[in-house]
Write a protein that holds these residues in place. Structure first.
Motif, PDB file in Angstrom:
ATOM      1  N   ASP A  77       0.142   5.589   3.420  1.00 25.30           N
ATOM      2  CA  ASP A  77       0.520   6.059   2.094  1.00 25.30           C
ATOM      3  C   ASP A  77       0.001   7.480   1.855  1.00 25.30           C
ATOM      4  O   ASP A  77       0.693   8.315   1.271  1.00 25.30           O
ATOM      5  CB  ASP A  77       0.020   5.099   1.010  1.00 25.30           C
ATOM      6  CG  ASP A  77      -1.479   4.847   1.063  1.00 25.30           C
ATOM      7  OD1 ASP A  77      -2.028   4.823   2.176  1.00 25.30           O
ATOM      8  OD2 ASP A  77      -2.093   4.650  -0.005  1.00 25.30           O
TER       9      ASP A  77
ATOM     10  N   ALA B 217       0.826  -1.206   0.000  1.00 20.50           N
ATOM     11  CA  ALA B 217       0.000   0.000   0.000  1.00 20.50           C
ATOM     12  C   ALA B 217       0.860   1.255   0.000  1.00 20.50           C
ATOM     13  O   ALA B 217       0.439   2.304  -0.489  1.00 20.50           O
ATOM     14  CB  ALA B 217      -0.926   0.009   1.220  1.00 20.50           C
TER      15      ALA B 217
ATOM     16  N   SER C  37       1.840   2.778  -3.888  1.00 20.55           N
ATOM     17  CA  SER C  37       0.745   3.741  -3.785  1.00 20.55           C
ATOM     18  C   SER C  37       0.676   4.650  -5.015  1.00 20.55           C
ATOM     19  O   SER C  37       1.690   5.129  -5.503  1.00 20.55           O
ATOM     20  CB  SER C  37       0.927   4.609  -2.532  1.00 20.55           C
ATOM     21  OG  SER C  37      -0.078   5.609  -2.479  1.00 20.55           O
TER      22      SER C  37
END
Length: 363
Positions: free
Chosen positions: A256, A169, A173
Motif C-alpha cells: 500500500d 491493506a 489504505s
C-alpha cells in the motif's frame, strides 16, 4: 456450529494474498469459522500464511517444469503422494467446504475432496483457465472468476463473476503520499516509478532496469524497485551510486505504501497485480511473463490494454523499450490521466466478501 473451511493453493503472492483476503472475509462473516490452509512444502505460503495468523499444512507437490524436462520424471509419484496426503488431511480436519485458489497444492486437495463428496469452490483468477482448474471445474459447486467470458472454460451455471480479491491493506489504505515517500527514503514532489515483477521478481524487468539506473538520476525521476531474492544483491550493488533516486528491495511487505508513493508502475500481468492496480488506479506498463500457462498473463494485460487502461511491452522487447517508455509515461500527465480514468471503473474492492458468501453458501 462453526463451519470448517480448507483453502488450498499458493506458490506465489498472486495466489497467497487473495487466499488470505478470502479467509479474512470468512472470519468477518463467521468469526468462529475454523480455517485451515493447505500449501506446497517449501513454497512461500508456508511462511506468509502463518504471518497472517492462519495454520497451514504442506503437501509434497511440484508443478510441471517447462525448462528442465528431466525434473518431471518424479512428477507422477509426487502427485500420488500429495493425493494420499490430501486424503489424510481431509479425514483429520473434516471440512465442510474446500476452496482452491490455484497453485500446486490446489489440485490434490480439491480432487480428493470432490471424490469424497465434499463441496468445492474454485477461485479462478486469470482470464485463461489452466488445465487443472478446467478438470476440477466439472465437479466444483461454484467457480468464482476474475474476468468475464469464462463460460468457454467452465459450465456457465456454475460461474460467479466476482473480480479478484485485493488485500484490505491496499483497498482500504489510508496512508498519505508524503508518508509513503518518506517510508522509502524518497523526496517529495519528484516523479516516482514502482517496478515490481511479482513476489519472485521478473528477470526481463530487472535486466532492463539494471544498465539504465543513471537515467533515472539524470531525469530526476525516482525508482522503487522490487527485484525478488535472486536478483537483489546484484541490483543493490548496481544501485549504490544512485541511492538518492533508486531504492532496491527484494520484497516489499507494505505494498500500500509502494502504490501510494508511485506515480506510475512497471509490472508483470498476474491477476493479483492487475486487481490491485485497478483498485489503486495507477498508470501501468505491463510486461507479461510469456511462459505462464497458456500465456495467460498476456491475455490478462490485453483485457486492460483494449480498454485503453494500460500499456504493454513484450517480454523480449523490455530491454530495448521499457525504460524509455516508463520515463516518458511518468512525464506525460495527459496520458497518465487517461489511463487512470479508463482503469477506475475496473477496480473491485468487494470481491473477497462476495467469494466468502459463495463459500458459505455451498455448506
Amino acid at each position: 456450529m462453526a463451519h470448517k473451511v480448507i483453502i488450498a493453493g499458493g506458490g506465489t503472492g498472486g495466489h497467497i494474498f487473495p487466499a488470505i483476503a478470502i479467509a479474512n472475509a470468512l472470519r468477518k462473516l463467521e468469526p468462529d469459522a475454523d480455517i485451515l490452509f493447505v500449501g506446497a512444502t517449501g513454497k512461500m505460503e508456508m511462511e506468509k500464511v502463518p504471518q497472517a495468523g492462519y495454520p497451514i499444512e504442506g503437501l509434497e507437490i511440484a508443478g510441471f517444469n517447462r525448462s528442465n524436462m528431466l525434473k518431471n520424471l518424479l512428477l507422477p509419484f509426487k502427485l500420488l503422494k500429495s493425493l494420499r496426503q490430501a486424503r489424510t488431511i481431509l479425514a483429520r480436519f473434516q471440512p465442510d467446504v474446500v476452496v482452491g485458489v490455484g497453485g500446486y497444492a490446489s489440485f490434490p486437495i480439491l480432487r480428493a475432496a470432490q471424490k469424497k463428496g465434499i463441496p468445492t469452490l474454485i477461485q479462478e483468477q486469470n482470464s485463461y483457465a489452466g488445465k487443472s482448474n478446467k478438470i476440477l471445474g466439472r465437479k466444483a459447486g461454484k467457480i468464482c472468476v476474475g474476468y468475464e467470458g469464462m463460460d468457454k472454460f467452465f459450465p456457465a451455471e456454475k460461474l460467479l463473476y466476482t473480480g479478484n480479491p485485493v488485500r484490505s491493506a491496499i483497498s482500504q489504505s489510508a496512508v498519505s503520499k508524503d508518508d509513503a515517500l518518506r517510508h522509502f527514503g524518497l523526496m517529495m514532489g519528484k516523479p516516482t516509478i514502482l517496478a515490481v515483477g511479482g513476489s519472485l521478481g521478473a528477470k526481463a524487468i530487472n535486466e532492463a532496469l539494471l544498465p539504465r539506473l543513471a537515467d533515472f538520476v539524470n531525469k530526476d525521476i525516482q525508482l522503487i524497485w522490487q527485484t525478488g531474492t535472486l536478483f537483489y544483491e546484484q541490483a543493490k550493488a548496481a544501485a549504490a551510486p544512485f541511492a538518492t533516486h533508486v531504492k532496491v528491495h527484494d520484497f516489499i511487505n507494505v505494498m500500500d505504501f509502494a502504490y501510494k508513493a508511485a506515480d506510475a508502475v512497471i509490472s508483470r500481468a498476474g491477476a493479483l497485480a492487475i486487481a490491485e492496480l485497478c483498485v489503486v488506479k495507477k498508470p501501468v506498463i505491463f510486461v507479461p511473463y510469456p511462459f505462464a500457462a497458456e500465456d495467460h498473463q498476456t491475455k490478462n494485460a490485453m483485457s486492460l490494454v483494449q480498454k485503453n487502461a494500460a500499456l504493454i511491452i513484450k517480454n523480449d522487447e523490455a530491454g530495448s523499450r521499457l525504460v524509455n517508455e516508463a520515463l516518458s509515461l511518468v512525464q506525460n500527465k495527459a496520458l497518465m490521466e487517461q489511463l487512470e480514468t479508463n482503469m477506475a471503473p475496473l477496480g473491485n474492492t468487494n470481491a473477497d466478501m462476495t467469494i466468502a458468501r459463495a463459500v458459505l453458501g455451498l455448506v
